[in-house]
Design a protein around this motif. Sequence first.
Motif, PDB file in Angstrom:
ATOM      1  N   THR A 178       0.803  -0.996   0.027  1.00 53.93           N
ATOM      2  CA  THR A 178       0.055   0.130   0.045  1.00 53.93           C
ATOM      3  C   THR A 178       0.689   1.477  -0.029  1.00 53.93           C
ATOM      4  N   ASP A 179       0.367   2.330  -0.125  1.00 50.91           N
ATOM      5  CA  ASP A 179       0.830   3.496  -0.224  1.00 50.91           C
ATOM      6  C   ASP A 179       1.609   3.925   1.065  1.00 50.91           C
ATOM      7  N   LYS A 180       0.791   3.563   2.230  1.00 51.85           N
ATOM      8  CA  LYS A 180       1.594   3.772   3.318  1.00 51.85           C
ATOM      9  C   LYS A 180       3.076   2.983   3.805  1.00 51.85           C
ATOM     10  N   GLN A 181       2.591   1.893   3.336  1.00 50.39           N
ATOM     11  CA  GLN A 181       3.931   0.875   3.438  1.00 50.39           C
ATOM     12  C   GLN A 181       5.373   1.468   2.684  1.00 50.39           C
ATOM     13  N   GLN A 182       4.909   2.064   1.572  1.00 52.18           N
ATOM     14  CA  GLN A 182       5.903   2.352   0.373  1.00 52.18           C
ATOM     15  C   GLN A 182       6.416   3.771   1.215  1.00 52.18           C
TER      16      GLN A 182
ATOM     17  N   LEU B 164      10.975   6.267   4.481  1.00 58.98           N
ATOM     18  CA  LEU B 164      11.381   6.993   5.737  1.00 58.98           C
ATOM     19  C   LEU B 164      12.217   6.362   6.565  1.00 58.98           C
ATOM     20  N   GLU B 165      12.058   4.745   6.633  1.00 60.97           N
ATOM     21  CA  GLU B 165      12.621   3.989   7.307  1.00 60.97           C
ATOM     22  C   GLU B 165      14.129   4.285   7.705  1.00 60.97           C
ATOM     23  N   ALA B 166      14.805   4.505   6.603  1.00 62.07           N
ATOM     24  CA  ALA B 166      16.268   4.832   6.406  1.00 62.07           C
ATOM     25  C   ALA B 166      16.700   6.134   7.270  1.00 62.07           C
ATOM     26  N   PHE B 167      15.861   7.037   7.068  1.00 63.79           N
ATOM     27  CA  PHE B 167      16.079   8.504   8.007  1.00 63.79           C
ATOM     28  C   PHE B 167      15.983   8.032   9.505  1.00 63.79           C
TER      29      PHE B 167
END
Length: 129
Positions: A2-6, A11-14
């Motif tokens: 989904t768009d939320k997961q993408q 952002l997870e890297a940041f």
Amino acid sequence: MTDKQQDSDGLEAFFDAARNTAPDPDAAFMARILDDALSVQGEAVAPPRPATKRDGFFSQILRGIGGWPALTGLAAATVAGVWIGLNPPAAVSDQLASLIGTSSATTDATDSDWLLDPLTEYDIAMTGG
């Protein structure tokens, strides 16, 4: 996906980079904080002494129920309850009379004798009921 997961994957890297690097405050900034704390520490005020006069019984009760506004509300409710209890409106009398099965007009004492309880609270308590 989904768009939320993408979005969260991007952002997870940041977020990981922010978690891994702890910011260190500047040494000059820490020195200013320490100087300020030491200057204020010398000006510490002694705690106030407890009052020597003890509050009276009424003052303690008044503080316990919430002060004068609460006491005013309780007094108004008490006066209204006594007033309505001594001089009920006609609608209350009619409703109560219809509920217990008597007419709202004045009845003989013999008509309403069955409403009296022959046992007092003491008698009921002694019989275990």
